[in-house]
Enzyme design. Structure first.
Site, short mmCIF file in Angstrom:
data_model
loop_
_atom_site.label_atom_id
_atom_site.label_comp_id
_atom_site.label_asym_id
_atom_site.label_seq_id
_atom_site.Cartn_x
_atom_site.Cartn_y
_atom_site.Cartn_z
N ARG A 181 11.13 7.07 1.77
CA ARG A 181 11.24 6.40 3.09
C ARG A 181 11.60 7.41 4.18
O ARG A 181 12.39 7.11 5.08
CB ARG A 181 12.29 5.29 3.07
CG ARG A 181 12.11 4.26 2.01
CD ARG A 181 10.90 3.37 2.20
NE ARG A 181 10.78 2.48 1.06
CZ ARG A 181 10.03 2.75 -0.01
NH1 ARG A 181 9.29 3.85 -0.07
NH2 ARG A 181 9.98 1.90 -1.01
N SER A 259 13.88 -5.34 5.56
CA SER A 259 15.11 -4.75 5.01
C SER A 259 15.89 -4.07 6.13
O SER A 259 15.36 -3.20 6.82
CB SER A 259 14.77 -3.71 3.95
OG SER A 259 14.07 -4.33 2.91
N GLU A 365 17.88 0.83 8.45
CA GLU A 365 16.49 1.31 8.44
C GLU A 365 15.81 1.18 9.81
O GLU A 365 15.01 2.04 10.18
CB GLU A 365 15.71 0.50 7.40
CG GLU A 365 14.35 1.06 7.12
CD GLU A 365 13.54 0.16 6.21
OE1 GLU A 365 13.83 0.13 5.01
OE2 GLU A 365 12.63 -0.50 6.70
#
Ligand code: NAP
Length: 374
Positions: A181, A259, A365
Site C-alpha cells: 500500500r 478502510s 489511510e
C-alpha cells in the site's frame, strides 16, 4: 470509456481551454460526503490542462490539490483555499499480443469499469481488484491491492506531470518504489506529481488469482470449482458488498472512505508484545491468538480491524453523526450531516484506544485535505 486499439494513438488531447470556477462544493465529490468548497476549481482533460493549472496556481501563489474519485479523502469543513484540479483524463489504449496485453488507461478512467473491461476481454491480473471505488490514477499511489493482488504486479509504467514545473514525465515500474500500500508517490514524492496515465501488462487467457481463503470459500459456497475471471470478479464484488465496501447510494454504510486505517506491519517481537498486552488486559482469551501474516523478513502484518475489535470497540459504535460501520470495523461512516472535525476526533479516539490497549499505532489511510491528522 474511450477505447483505442491502434498501436500509437494518443490519449491526451486538449479539447477546451482551462476554465476556472469558484466556490465549488467538494462534499458531493467525496464518498464520505463531507467537506467545504474549493476556492478555485478546474477540470483537467489532458496533461496540458494540468500544466496550465500549475502555471495558473504558481503565478498566484495558490496551493493546488489534485482530486480523483474522492474515495480516499477527508476534506476539511472549511474546504480548500487554493485550486482543486479534478482529473478527467480519459482514454484507453490497447496493444494485444498472444502472450501479453498492454493496456494504458487515462488517470480519469473509473477504476472498476476498467477492471470490468479487462475481465470481459479475458485478461487476467486485475480481477481481485473489482468493486474498488475511485479512478485509475489513484491506483499506483497507494499500490491498491485486495485479496492477494496488487497493481504493482501488473503496472509497467506511470505517466505524470510534475506539479512544480508542469513538465510531463514517465516512471518505469521499478522506479515507483512500490511496497505494501505504498509507492514513491505516497512517500518521498507525496504531492509532487499528478498521474496522467497508467500502463498495465495483463495476461490473456490466464487463470484468475485465487489466493485468499476468504475468496476461495466464497467461490466454493457459490458452487464454483474452476472459477473464471468473471466468477472471481462477481464474487469479490459480492464479498465487498456484504461489508458495505462497494459505493452504493442505497447502502448508507458505504458513505465512508473504505478502510480508514492501514494494517500495521511490525517486527514479530512487537506483534508478540501487543498480543501479550491484549491478553493481560483481558481482550484475548487464553487460547486465542492475534492473526498475523508474513510481510517480509521478520515482519508481520496485523489486521487493523481485528485490533479495533479487540480493544473493546465494536462494529456499529456511534459518536453522534459518525461511527464504525456495522459491517466492517475499519470503516468510519458518515451517518448523515457529519463534519470532518467529528470524523477526525472519532478516528483519533480509535487510534488512541488501540494504542492504549495493544501498544500498536494505527496510521490512517485517507488523504486529509485542508486539515491534519495528528
Ligand atoms: P480482510 O480480508 O479482513 O483482511 C485483513 C488483513 O488481513 C489485510 O491486511 C489482509 O492482507 C490480511 N489477510 C487476510 N487474509 C490473508 C491471507 N490469507 N494472507 C495474507 N494476508 C491476509 O480485509 P478487508 O479489510 O475486508 O479487505 C479485503 C481486502 O481488500 C484486503 O486484501 C485489503 O487489503 C483490501 N483493501 C485494500 C485497500 C487499498 O488498497 N487501499 C483498502 C481496503 C481494503 P492484505 O491487505 O495484504 O490483503
Amino acid at each position: 470509456m474511450v477505447l483505442s486499439t491502434s498501436r500509437r494513438s494518443t490519449v491526451y488531447s486538449r479539447r477546451v481551454p482551462l476554465s476556472i470556477r469558484e466556490h465549488v462544493p467538494l462534499a458531493p465529490l467525496s464518498t464520505l460526503g463531507i467537506g467545504g468548497p474549493a476556492r478555485f476549481f478546474a477540470r483537467a482533460e489532458g496533461a496540458d490542462d494540468l500544466a496550465a493549472a500549475v502555471d495558473w496556481a504558481s503565478s498566484r501563489r495558490c496551493p493546488l490539490f489534485v482530486l480523483g474519485g474522492g474515495s480516499n479523502l477527508v476534506i476539511a469543513d472549511g474546504g480548500w483555499a487554493g485550486l482543486v484540479v479534478h482529473m478527467a483524463i480519459r482514454g484507453i489504449e490497447i496493444e494485444e499480443r498472444p502472450e501479453a496485453v498492454d493496456v494504458a488507461a487515462g488517470s480519469g478512467e473509473p477504476w472498476d469499469a476498467f477492471v470490468g473491461l479487462a475481465v470481459a476481454r479475458g485478461w487476467a491480473g486485475l480481477e481481485c481488484l473489482s468493486g474498488i471505488p475511485g479512478l485509475v490514477g489513484a491506483t499506483p499511489i497507494q499500490n491498491v491491492g485486495a485479496y492477494g493482488q496488487e497493481v504493482a504486479d501488473t503496472i509497467l509504467a506511470v505517466d505524470a506531470v510534475d506539479l512544480e514545473s508542469g513538465e510531463p514525465l514517465t516512471f518505469e515500474a521499478r522506479d515507483c518504489a512500490f511496497g505494501y500500500r505504498a509507492s514513491r508517490f505516497k512517500s518521498r514524492d507525496q504531492g509532487r506529481y499528478a498521474i496522467t496515465k497508467v500502463r498495465y501488462r495483463l495476461r490473456p487467457n490466464a487463470a484468475p488469482a485465487v489466493r485468499y481463503p476468504e475468496l476461495k470459500r466464497a467461490l466454493e459456497e457459490g458452487g464454483v470449482a474452476e472459477p473464471s475471471l468473471d466468477h472471481v470478479r462477481r464474487t469479490v464484488i459480492a464479498v465487498r458488498r456484504r461489508k458495505s465496501m462497494v459505493i452504493d447510494a442505497d447502502d448508507p454504510f458505504s458513505r465512508s472512505v473504505g478502510s480508514f486505517f492501514m494494517n500495521p506491519v511490525v517486527a514479530s517481537a512487537v506483534a508478540d508484545a501487543a498480543e501479550a498486552e491484549l491478553r493481560r488486559r483481558g481482550h484475548l482469551g487464553a487460547d486465542e491468538g492475534m492473526p498475523r501474516y508474513p510481510a517480509g523478513p521478520d515482519s508481520v502484518k496485523v489486521p487493523a480491524a481485528w485490533l479495533i475489535e479487540h480493544s473493546g470497540l465494536t462494529r456499529g459504535l456511534r459518536r453522534g453523526a459518525v461511527g464504525l460501520s456495522p459491517h466492517h470495523a475499519l470503516a468510519i461512516v458518515n451517518y448523515g450531516g457529519a463534519s470532518a472535525a467529528e470524523v477526525v476526533a472519532f478516528a483519533r479516539e480509535i487510534r488512541d484506544r488501540v494504542r492504549d490497549r495493544s501498544g500498536l499505532t494505527l496510521v490512517p489511510e485517507p488523504v486529509f485535505v485542508g486539515l491534519a491528522f495528528d
